[in-house]
Design a protein around this motif. Structure first.
Motif, PDB file in Angstrom:
ATOM      1  N   ILE A   1     102.728  42.640  76.549  1.00  0.00           N
ATOM      2  CA  ILE A   1     101.913  41.468  76.208  1.00  0.00           C
ATOM      3  C   ILE A   1     102.635  40.191  76.614  1.00  0.00           C
ATOM      4  N   ASN A   2     103.932  40.112  76.362  1.00  0.00           N
ATOM      5  CA  ASN A   2     104.698  38.930  76.773  1.00  0.00           C
ATOM      6  C   ASN A   2     104.729  38.787  78.295  1.00  0.00           C
ATOM      7  N   LEU A   3     104.899  39.900  79.013  1.00  0.00           N
ATOM      8  CA  LEU A   3     104.860  39.853  80.479  1.00  0.00           C
ATOM      9  C   LEU A   3     103.492  39.404  80.977  1.00  0.00           C
ATOM     10  N   PHE A   4     102.436  39.922  80.360  1.00  0.00           N
ATOM     11  CA  PHE A   4     101.084  39.549  80.758  1.00  0.00           C
ATOM     12  C   PHE A   4     100.862  38.054  80.576  1.00  0.00           C
ATOM     13  N   LYS A   5     101.357  37.500  79.484  1.00  0.00           N
ATOM     14  CA  LYS A   5     101.216  36.057  79.252  1.00  0.00           C
ATOM     15  C   LYS A   5     101.954  35.272  80.334  1.00  0.00           C
ATOM     16  N   LYS A   6     103.183  35.681  80.657  1.00  0.00           N
ATOM     17  CA  LYS A   6     103.971  34.997  81.690  1.00  0.00           C
ATOM     18  C   LYS A   6     103.302  35.085  83.056  1.00  0.00           C
ATOM     19  N   GLU A   7     102.699  36.251  83.361  1.00  0.00           N
ATOM     20  CA  GLU A   7     102.077  36.463  84.664  1.00  0.00           C
ATOM     21  C   GLU A   7     100.602  36.080  84.696  1.00  0.00           C
ATOM     22  N   LYS A   8     100.126  35.481  83.600  1.00  0.00           N
ATOM     23  CA  LYS A   8      98.741  35.012  83.490  1.00  0.00           C
ATOM     24  C   LYS A   8      97.724  36.138  83.707  1.00  0.00           C
ATOM     25  N   ILE A   9      98.052  37.311  83.179  1.00  0.00           N
ATOM     26  CA  ILE A   9      97.119  38.440  83.197  1.00  0.00           C
ATOM     27  C   ILE A   9      96.234  38.302  81.967  1.00  0.00           C
ATOM     28  N   LYS A  10      94.921  38.237  82.174  1.00  0.00           N
ATOM     29  CA  LYS A  10      93.992  37.983  81.084  1.00  0.00           C
ATOM     30  C   LYS A  10      93.309  39.234  80.548  1.00  0.00           C
ATOM     31  N   TYR A  11      93.403  40.342  81.289  1.00  0.00           N
ATOM     32  CA  TYR A  11      92.669  41.550  80.920  1.00  0.00           C
ATOM     33  C   TYR A  11      93.506  42.762  81.300  1.00  0.00           C
ATOM     34  N   ALA A  12      93.693  43.680  80.348  1.00  0.00           N
ATOM     35  CA  ALA A  12      94.469  44.888  80.636  1.00  0.00           C
ATOM     36  C   ALA A  12      93.797  46.099  80.008  1.00  0.00           C
ATOM     37  N   THR A  13      93.876  47.220  80.702  1.00  0.00           N
ATOM     38  CA  THR A  13      93.330  48.473  80.189  1.00  0.00           C
ATOM     39  C   THR A  13      94.450  49.507  80.105  1.00  0.00           C
ATOM     40  N   PHE A  14      94.210  50.513  79.264  1.00  0.00           N
ATOM     41  CA  PHE A  14      95.174  51.605  79.126  1.00  0.00           C
ATOM     42  C   PHE A  14      94.407  52.854  78.732  1.00  0.00           C
ATOM     43  N   ARG A  15      94.428  53.872  79.563  1.00  0.00           N
ATOM     44  CA  ARG A  15      93.796  55.149  79.236  1.00  0.00           C
ATOM     45  C   ARG A  15      94.837  55.973  78.489  1.00  0.00           C
ATOM     46  N   VAL A  16      94.592  56.191  77.223  1.00  0.00           N
ATOM     47  CA  VAL A  16      95.546  56.881  76.363  1.00  0.00           C
ATOM     48  C   VAL A  16      94.894  58.141  75.801  1.00  0.00           C
ATOM     49  N   ASP A  17      95.666  59.185  75.650  1.00  0.00           N
ATOM     50  CA  ASP A  17      95.166  60.443  75.098  1.00  0.00           C
ATOM     51  C   ASP A  17      94.706  60.201  73.656  1.00  0.00           C
ATOM     52  N   ALA A  18      93.526  60.673  73.324  1.00  0.00           N
ATOM     53  CA  ALA A  18      92.959  60.472  71.987  1.00  0.00           C
ATOM     54  C   ALA A  18      93.824  61.092  70.898  1.00  0.00           C
ATOM     55  N   LYS A  19      94.663  62.059  71.247  1.00  0.00           N
ATOM     56  CA  LYS A  19      95.563  62.678  70.273  1.00  0.00           C
ATOM     57  C   LYS A  19      96.763  61.801  69.954  1.00  0.00           C
ATOM     58  N   ASP A  20      97.002  60.785  70.761  1.00  0.00           N
ATOM     59  CA  ASP A  20      98.173  59.927  70.594  1.00  0.00           C
ATOM     60  C   ASP A  20      97.840  58.761  69.654  1.00  0.00           C
TER      61      ASP A  20
ATOM     62  N   SER B   1      99.407  57.299  67.245  1.00  0.00           N
ATOM     63  CA  SER B   1     100.396  56.252  66.993  1.00  0.00           C
ATOM     64  C   SER B   1     100.300  55.142  68.034  1.00  0.00           C
ATOM     65  N   VAL B   2     100.130  55.515  69.302  1.00  0.00           N
ATOM     66  CA  VAL B   2      99.996  54.502  70.362  1.00  0.00           C
ATOM     67  C   VAL B   2      98.677  53.748  70.203  1.00  0.00           C
ATOM     68  N   ILE B   3      97.610  54.453  69.888  1.00  0.00           N
ATOM     69  CA  ILE B   3      96.317  53.796  69.666  1.00  0.00           C
ATOM     70  C   ILE B   3      96.426  52.782  68.537  1.00  0.00           C
ATOM     71  N   ASN B   4      97.082  53.158  67.445  1.00  0.00           N
ATOM     72  CA  ASN B   4      97.254  52.239  66.309  1.00  0.00           C
ATOM     73  C   ASN B   4      98.072  51.015  66.702  1.00  0.00           C
TER      74      ASN B   4
ATOM     75  N   ARG C   1      91.164  46.962  71.886  1.00  0.00           N
ATOM     76  CA  ARG C   1      90.012  47.631  71.278  1.00  0.00           C
ATOM     77  C   ARG C   1      89.694  48.903  72.043  1.00  0.00           C
ATOM     78  N   VAL C   2      89.327  49.936  71.294  1.00  0.00           N
ATOM     79  CA  VAL C   2      88.851  51.159  71.924  1.00  0.00           C
ATOM     80  C   VAL C   2      87.425  50.889  72.378  1.00  0.00           C
ATOM     81  N   VAL C   3      87.173  51.062  73.686  1.00  0.00           N
ATOM     82  CA  VAL C   3      85.837  50.758  74.214  1.00  0.00           C
ATOM     83  C   VAL C   3      85.157  51.960  74.849  1.00  0.00           C
ATOM     84  N   ASP C   4      85.887  53.038  75.043  1.00  0.00           N
ATOM     85  CA  ASP C   4      85.303  54.182  75.716  1.00  0.00           C
ATOM     86  C   ASP C   4      86.099  55.424  75.337  1.00  0.00           C
ATOM     87  N   GLY C   5      85.488  56.545  75.512  1.00  0.00           N
ATOM     88  CA  GLY C   5      86.166  57.815  75.292  1.00  0.00           C
ATOM     89  C   GLY C   5      85.614  58.842  76.249  1.00  0.00           C
TER      90      GLY C   5
END
Length: 83
Positions: free
Chosen positions: A36-55, A57-60, A68-72
């Motif tokens: 998040i800090n890198l994204f702010k420095k690099e002016k990245i406004k939108y990021a996605t991450f495909r994470v395993d639904a079993k994970d 702890s990372v989702i939390n 926000r979870v937007v798709d599955g």
């Protein structure tokens, strides 16, 4: 030591008109905060991450940081037996 990894999405950036990224790896709260800090420095406004639904702890962690979870998607498997 876990390493957070991301890449800039050039096509999405061009289409949307602002910098976008895809997170490739992040496993800890520290990883997410560093990204998040890198994204702010690099002016990245939108990021996605495909994470395993079993994970959960990372989702939390991601949700606590404003993601926000937007798709599955589901992967269905059936053993067909021996040929």
């Amino acid at each position: 030591m876990t390493k957070a990894v991301y890449k800039i999405l050039d096509l999405d950036t061009e289409i949307l008109g602002f910098r976008t990224a895809k997170i490739l790896s992040a496993k800890t709260e520290d990883d997410v905060k560093k990204l998040i800090n890198l994204f702010k420095k690099e002016k990245i406004k939108y990021a996605t991450f495909r994470v395993d639904a079993k994970d959960l702890s990372v989702i939390n962690i991601l949700e606590e940081e404003g993601f926000r979870v937007v798709d599955g998607y589901l992967i269905l498997v059936k053993e067909l037996g021996k040929e």
